[in-house]
Design a protein around this motif. Structure first.
Motif, PDB file in Angstrom:
ATOM      1  N   THR A  18       0.836  -1.212   0.000  1.00  0.00           N
ATOM      2  CA  THR A  18       0.000   0.000   0.000  1.00  0.00           C
ATOM      3  C   THR A  18       0.865   1.253   0.000  1.00  0.00           C
ATOM      4  OG1 THR A  18      -1.767  -1.150   1.193  1.00  0.00           O
ATOM      5  CG2 THR A  18      -1.801   1.255   1.238  1.00  0.00           C
ATOM      6  N   SER A  80      -9.346  -7.798  -6.742  1.00  0.00           N
ATOM      7  CA  SER A  80      -9.727  -6.953  -5.605  1.00  0.00           C
ATOM      8  C   SER A  80      -8.597  -5.997  -5.232  1.00  0.00           C
ATOM      9  CB  SER A  80     -10.093  -7.837  -4.409  1.00  0.00           C
ATOM     10  OG  SER A  80     -10.364  -7.052  -3.269  1.00  0.00           O
ATOM     11  N   GLN A  83      -8.395  -3.363  -7.906  1.00  0.00           N
ATOM     12  CA  GLN A  83      -9.511  -2.428  -7.802  1.00  0.00           C
ATOM     13  C   GLN A  83      -9.214  -1.360  -6.753  1.00  0.00           C
ATOM     14  OE1 GLN A  83     -12.191  -1.964  -9.617  1.00  0.00           O
ATOM     15  NE2 GLN A  83     -12.854  -0.258  -8.297  1.00  0.00           N
ATOM     16  N   ALA A  84      -8.623  -1.774  -5.640  1.00  0.00           N
ATOM     17  CA  ALA A  84      -8.235  -0.806  -4.604  1.00  0.00           C
ATOM     18  C   ALA A  84      -7.189   0.160  -5.142  1.00  0.00           C
ATOM     19  CB  ALA A  84      -7.705  -1.544  -3.374  1.00  0.00           C
ATOM     20  N   SER A  86      -6.848   1.037  -8.321  1.00  0.00           N
ATOM     21  CA  SER A  86      -7.525   1.908  -9.289  1.00  0.00           C
ATOM     22  C   SER A  86      -8.250   3.050  -8.584  1.00  0.00           C
ATOM     23  CB  SER A  86      -8.517   1.093 -10.127  1.00  0.00           C
ATOM     24  OG  SER A  86      -7.859   0.078 -10.854  1.00  0.00           O
ATOM     25  N   GLU A  87      -8.888   2.741  -7.465  1.00  0.00           N
ATOM     26  CA  GLU A  87      -9.600   3.777  -6.720  1.00  0.00           C
ATOM     27  C   GLU A  87      -8.628   4.808  -6.159  1.00  0.00           C
ATOM     28  OE1 GLU A  87     -11.857   1.628  -3.840  1.00  0.00           O
ATOM     29  OE2 GLU A  87     -13.231   0.783  -5.338  1.00  0.00           O
ATOM     30  N   MET A  88      -7.481   4.347  -5.677  1.00  0.00           N
ATOM     31  CA  MET A  88      -6.469   5.274  -5.159  1.00  0.00           C
ATOM     32  C   MET A  88      -5.941   6.162  -6.283  1.00  0.00           C
ATOM     33  SD  MET A  88      -4.380   2.664  -2.635  1.00  0.00           S
ATOM     34  CE  MET A  88      -3.146   3.870  -2.121  1.00  0.00           C
ATOM     35  N   GLN A  90      -7.452   6.981  -9.105  1.00  0.00           N
ATOM     36  CA  GLN A  90      -8.501   7.912  -9.527  1.00  0.00           C
ATOM     37  C   GLN A  90      -8.631   9.071  -8.547  1.00  0.00           C
ATOM     38  OE1 GLN A  90     -11.804   5.224  -9.824  1.00  0.00           O
ATOM     39  NE2 GLN A  90     -11.321   4.620 -11.935  1.00  0.00           N
ATOM     40  N   ASN A  91      -8.523   8.772  -7.268  1.00  0.00           N
ATOM     41  CA  ASN A  91      -8.608   9.826  -6.248  1.00  0.00           C
ATOM     42  C   ASN A  91      -7.467  10.829  -6.367  1.00  0.00           C
ATOM     43  OD1 ASN A  91     -10.932   8.760  -5.116  1.00  0.00           O
ATOM     44  ND2 ASN A  91      -9.838   7.552  -3.577  1.00  0.00           N
ATOM     45  N   ASN A  93      -6.033  11.511  -9.283  1.00  0.00           N
ATOM     46  CA  ASN A  93      -6.047  11.999 -10.675  1.00  0.00           C
ATOM     47  C   ASN A  93      -4.761  11.638 -11.421  1.00  0.00           C
ATOM     48  OD1 ASN A  93      -8.636  13.304 -10.553  1.00  0.00           O
ATOM     49  ND2 ASN A  93      -7.682  14.937  -9.356  1.00  0.00           N
TER      50      ASN A  93
END
Length: 271
Positions: A18, A80, A83-84, A86-88, A90-91, A93
């Motif tokens: 992470t 999974s 996906q985590a 990808s969300e990070m 996107q947040n 940018n």
């Protein structure tokens, strides 16, 4: 000349991974580059010895669909994790891609790294609490084999404010300094060029550089760590000296010593 346009981060479900993602995305944002995430399904978990060992423990004969079902489960876990990521991304940018590969983890990471400018990895993997050494075996093997600069993330994430270059005028150290100069502007970080002196009279040929000479009180590794940890939000960059190309066993005594210490410092290794 270093130009960061594509970064690769190797991901699993560990906290160290992470932090590797956080550092990679921070670089991606500040250098306006793409960050790709790679999750590797370990082929060793899908093949003979592992299956037979597991079936023996559980008391049943291995059956033909077990490997396929295990692969499906591992793929779901990998998706999974990605996906985590990808969300990070996107947040933050940050432009990104993500993909899953099946293979031997260190070999797959190294082979994938050829088209990237830098690789990010966590210092320990998902089995960190069971490792006898400081480094995970897959991570250690990756670091030894990879030719691109590799960023090793430790326990904590922060925005880098100071870059320490361990410098001794050899070619890998010069590469480390060149990378530091390429990073410092976008990171808005100060560079510290440090030499741990073996004797009070030792001098380097690079007279034009503003080198900080540290008198070695402990080991070279401990002296470098102590200096670096006294700085705010530091990053340490070291050149690695591969002394045995056949076995790829030695990455440089100081570099290896620092990697194996619980010093909680992010580190870039340059060849």
């Amino acid at each position: 000349m270093y130009n960061l346009s594509k970064l690769l981060v190797a991901v699993d479900s560990s906290p160290y991974s992470t932090n590797a993602i956080k550092f990679a995305l921070d670089f991606g944002k500040k250098f306006n580059c793409i960050v790709d995430a790679l999750h590797v399904i370990d082929t060793m978990q899908l093949e003979g010895p592992f299956i037979y060992d597991l079936s023996g423990v559980l008391g049943f004969e291995p059956f033909i669909n077990f490997s396929a079902e295990l692969k499906k489960t591992l793929e779901e876990k990998g998706r999974s994790i990605l996906q985590a990521f990808s969300e990070m991304a996107q947040n933050e940018n940050v432009k990104f891609n993500s993909f899953i590969e099946v293979g031997i983890i260190p070999i797959t990471i190294v082979e994938t790294s050829y088209e990237y400018d830098m690789v990010f990895i966590g210092k320990k993997g998902i089995n960190a609490s069971f490792e006898r050494g400081i480094l995970g075996s897959n991570i250690e093997s990756t670091i030894r084999k990879i030719k691109k600069p590799i960023f090793v993330a430790d326990k904590d994430f922060y925005e880098i404010k100071n870059i320490v270059v361990g410098y001794d005028a050899r070619e890998p150290a010069k590469e480390a300094l060149e990378l530091a100069n390429a990073l410092a502007g976008n990171l808005k970080a100060k560079i510290h060029i440090v030499n741990v002196r073996k004797t009070e009279t030792e001098n380097l040929e690079d007279n034009n550089l503003n080198i900080i000479y540290l008198t070695k009180q402990k080991s070279v590794a401990d002296t470098l760590i102590e200096y670096t940890k006294n700085l705010q939000n530091p990053l340490l960059i070291l050149g690695a000296y591969n002394k045995n190309r056949l076995l790829e066993m030695i990455i440089g005594s100081t570099t290896e010593a620092i990697l194996r210490k619980e010093c909680n410092l992010p580190l870039i290794i340059v060849r």
